[in-house]
Enzyme design. Structure first.
Site, PDB file in Angstrom:
ATOM      1  N   LYS A  13     107.321  86.209  18.834  1.00 50.43           N
ATOM      2  CA  LYS A  13     108.666  85.890  19.360  1.00 50.43           C
ATOM      3  C   LYS A  13     109.082  84.468  18.954  1.00 50.43           C
ATOM      4  O   LYS A  13     110.174  84.257  18.447  1.00 50.43           O
ATOM      5  CB  LYS A  13     108.689  86.004  20.899  1.00 50.43           C
ATOM      6  N   ARG A 170      97.210  87.868  30.337  1.00 51.98           N
ATOM      7  CA  ARG A 170      98.617  87.812  29.922  1.00 51.98           C
ATOM      8  C   ARG A 170      99.071  89.175  29.428  1.00 51.98           C
ATOM      9  O   ARG A 170     100.191  89.607  29.691  1.00 51.98           O
ATOM     10  CB  ARG A 170      98.811  86.756  28.822  1.00 51.98           C
TER      11      ARG A 170
HETATM   12  P1  AP5 Z   1     104.033  83.359  18.225  1.00 48.60           P
HETATM   13  O1  AP5 Z   1     105.283  83.381  17.441  1.00 48.60           O
HETATM   14  O2  AP5 Z   1     103.582  82.068  18.805  1.00 48.60           O
HETATM   15  O3  AP5 Z   1     104.056  84.534  19.317  1.00 48.60           O
HETATM   16  P2  AP5 Z   1     104.801  84.640  20.712  1.00 48.60           P
HETATM   17  O4  AP5 Z   1     105.279  86.034  20.852  1.00 48.60           O
HETATM   18  O5  AP5 Z   1     105.779  83.536  20.874  1.00 48.60           O
HETATM   19  O6  AP5 Z   1     103.542  84.456  21.671  1.00 48.60           O
HETATM   20  P3  AP5 Z   1     103.371  83.646  23.010  1.00 48.60           P
HETATM   21  O7  AP5 Z   1     101.898  83.569  23.267  1.00 48.60           O
HETATM   22  O8  AP5 Z   1     104.145  82.376  22.976  1.00 48.60           O
HETATM   23  O9  AP5 Z   1     104.017  84.624  24.032  1.00 48.60           O
HETATM   24  P4  AP5 Z   1     103.834  84.630  25.549  1.00 48.60           P
HETATM   25  O10 AP5 Z   1     104.915  85.541  25.945  1.00 48.60           O
HETATM   26  O11 AP5 Z   1     102.482  84.970  26.037  1.00 48.60           O
HETATM   27  O12 AP5 Z   1     103.967  83.070  25.940  1.00 48.60           O
HETATM   28  P5  AP5 Z   1     105.140  82.232  26.547  1.00 48.60           P
HETATM   29  O13 AP5 Z   1     105.040  80.882  25.986  1.00 48.60           O
HETATM   30  O14 AP5 Z   1     106.422  82.955  26.478  1.00 48.60           O
HETATM   31  O15 AP5 Z   1     102.865  83.938  17.284  1.00 48.60           O
HETATM   32  C1  AP5 Z   1     101.529  83.991  17.746  1.00 48.60           C
HETATM   33  C2  AP5 Z   1     100.584  83.662  16.575  1.00 48.60           C
HETATM   34  O16 AP5 Z   1     100.643  84.726  15.623  1.00 48.60           O
HETATM   35  C3  AP5 Z   1     100.958  82.385  15.807  1.00 48.60           C
HETATM   36  O17 AP5 Z   1      99.802  81.741  15.418  1.00 48.60           O
HETATM   37  C4  AP5 Z   1     101.754  82.900  14.593  1.00 48.60           C
HETATM   38  O18 AP5 Z   1     101.628  82.054  13.470  1.00 48.60           O
HETATM   39  C5  AP5 Z   1     101.109  84.261  14.335  1.00 48.60           C
HETATM   40  N1  AP5 Z   1     102.061  85.276  13.868  1.00 48.60           N
HETATM   41  C6  AP5 Z   1     103.364  85.441  14.260  1.00 48.60           C
HETATM   42  N2  AP5 Z   1     103.910  86.506  13.625  1.00 48.60           N
HETATM   43  C7  AP5 Z   1     102.920  87.028  12.836  1.00 48.60           C
HETATM   44  C8  AP5 Z   1     102.871  88.135  11.946  1.00 48.60           C
HETATM   45  N3  AP5 Z   1     103.928  88.936  11.742  1.00 48.60           N
HETATM   46  N4  AP5 Z   1     101.707  88.373  11.317  1.00 48.60           N
HETATM   47  C9  AP5 Z   1     100.601  87.574  11.499  1.00 48.60           C
HETATM   48  N5  AP5 Z   1     100.598  86.493  12.320  1.00 48.60           N
HETATM   49  C10 AP5 Z   1     101.752  86.233  12.987  1.00 48.60           C
HETATM   50  O19 AP5 Z   1     104.725  82.189  28.080  1.00 48.60           O
HETATM   51  C11 AP5 Z   1     103.564  81.502  28.484  1.00 48.60           C
HETATM   52  C12 AP5 Z   1     103.404  81.630  29.986  1.00 48.60           C
HETATM   53  O20 AP5 Z   1     104.508  80.997  30.658  1.00 48.60           O
HETATM   54  C13 AP5 Z   1     103.395  83.059  30.548  1.00 48.60           C
HETATM   55  O21 AP5 Z   1     102.105  83.636  30.486  1.00 48.60           O
HETATM   56  C14 AP5 Z   1     103.885  82.848  31.975  1.00 48.60           C
HETATM   57  O22 AP5 Z   1     102.852  82.352  32.781  1.00 48.60           O
HETATM   58  C15 AP5 Z   1     104.914  81.750  31.805  1.00 48.60           C
HETATM   59  N6  AP5 Z   1     106.283  82.261  31.576  1.00 48.60           N
HETATM   60  C16 AP5 Z   1     107.015  82.141  30.423  1.00 48.60           C
HETATM   61  N7  AP5 Z   1     108.217  82.710  30.549  1.00 48.60           N
HETATM   62  C17 AP5 Z   1     108.257  83.213  31.813  1.00 48.60           C
HETATM   63  C18 AP5 Z   1     109.237  83.937  32.551  1.00 48.60           C
HETATM   64  N8  AP5 Z   1     110.432  84.266  32.007  1.00 48.60           N
HETATM   65  N9  AP5 Z   1     108.921  84.316  33.821  1.00 48.60           N
HETATM   66  C19 AP5 Z   1     107.741  83.975  34.395  1.00 48.60           C
HETATM   67  N10 AP5 Z   1     106.767  83.292  33.745  1.00 48.60           N
HETATM   68  C20 AP5 Z   1     107.023  82.914  32.473  1.00 48.60           C
END
Ligand code: AP5
Ligand code: MG
Length: 216
Positions: A13, A170
């Site tokens: 994402k 997660r």
């Molecule tokens: P990346 O682009 O970083 O993936 P992502 O989907 O952004 O993953 P996140 O871990 O950030 O998602 P998340 O939803 O768990 O975390 P968030 O920060 O939102 O890519 C991942 C890796 O893969 C990278 O190394 C990249 O280079 C690689 N990659 C990407 N695309 C690829 C491809 N096509 N092929 C190969 N490699 C690839 O949330 C964190 C925490 O915050 C949550 O757990 C929760 O506690 C809290 N939180 C956040 N938002 C909320 C909300 N709305 N409500 C309540 N709690 C929330």
């Protein structure tokens, strides 16, 4: 145009949101990044949520709705947001609809990146984030090089919640709380399902085609 990027942890994402921002006049709103900033600054909210995020659970809807409502009132974001990692449950999705309506806005599309659990674990464990410029890379799939990254490699860090235990929690939280939102958007005919296992560039091309189809 307001876009939601949807998908499990590590689906890509943030990576695709950054690609979209570079090409279109849109602003990324990542609730995960905003929450991590609160933790880094050790604010009252930051202190409250650190253990929740480290466990892989969801931060309370009250905190999230507060953050989003302020953003929606800010004119610089008017009708040009890419939501990354929000909404995260049905309550947040319904609340977003209400808040957007109050501000004469709507969701243009929901882009769902679909990736299986095994790929997710490898992606998350290999992730490196630049603490200087914010770009995301991957030890296995998307290495930082002098061609794609200007900062020194000493700035590349791991996220505190990118551990094997937390990633499983997660993912479970995603299945239980977040996945049910898909039907909500499917019923509104806003949902586009994308194979998130393709190459980063190929996924972005698919996204560009979807956005082009919305603009005609
Ligand atoms: P990346 O682009 O970083 O993936 P992502 O989907 O952004 O993953 P996140 O871990 O950030 O998602 P998340 O939803 O768990 O975390 P968030 O920060 O939102 O890519 C991942 C890796 O893969 C990278 O190394 C990249 O280079 C690689 N990659 C990407 N695309 C690829 C491809 N096509 N092929 C190969 N490699 C690839 O949330 C964190 C925490 O915050 C949550 O757990 C929760 O506690 C809290 N939180 C956040 N938002 C909320 C909300 N709305 N409500 C309540 N709690 C929330
Ligand atoms: Mg992310």
């Amino acid at each position: 145009m307001n876009i939601i990027l949807f998908g499990p942890p590590g689906a890509g994402k943030g990576t695709q949101a950054s690609n979209i921002v570079k090409t279109y006049k849109l602003s990324k709103v990542s609730t995960g990044d905003l929450l991590r900033e609160e933790i880094r600054k050790k604010t009252t909210i930051g202190k409250k949520i650190k253990s929740v995020i480290d466990k892989g659970e969801l931060v309370s809807d009250k905190i999230i709705n507060n953050i989003i409502s302020k953003i929606l009132l800010d004119k610089k974001y008017y009708d040009r947001i890419i939501f990354d990692g929000y909404p995260r449950n049905l309550e947040q999705a319904k609340k977003l609809d209400i808040m957007l309506k109050q501000n004469n806005q709507k969701i243009s599309c929901v882009l769902s990146l679909e990736v299986d659990i095994n790929s997710i674990v490898k992606r998350v464990l290999g992730r490196q984030v630049c603490s200087n410029c914010g770009l995301t890379f991957n030890e296995y799939f998307n290495k930082a090089t002098s061609k794609n990254h200007d900062c020194d490699s000493k700035f590349l860090v791991k996220r505190a919640d990118d551990t094997e235990n937390t990633i499983k929690n997660r993912f479970d939280t995603y299945i239980e709380k977040t996945l049910p939102i898909l039907n909500f958007y499917k019923e509104q005919k806003l949902l586009y399902e994308i194979n998130g296992k393709s190459k980063i560039e190929d996924i972005f091309e698919e996204i560009r085609n979807i956005i082009a189809s919305l603009e005609t």
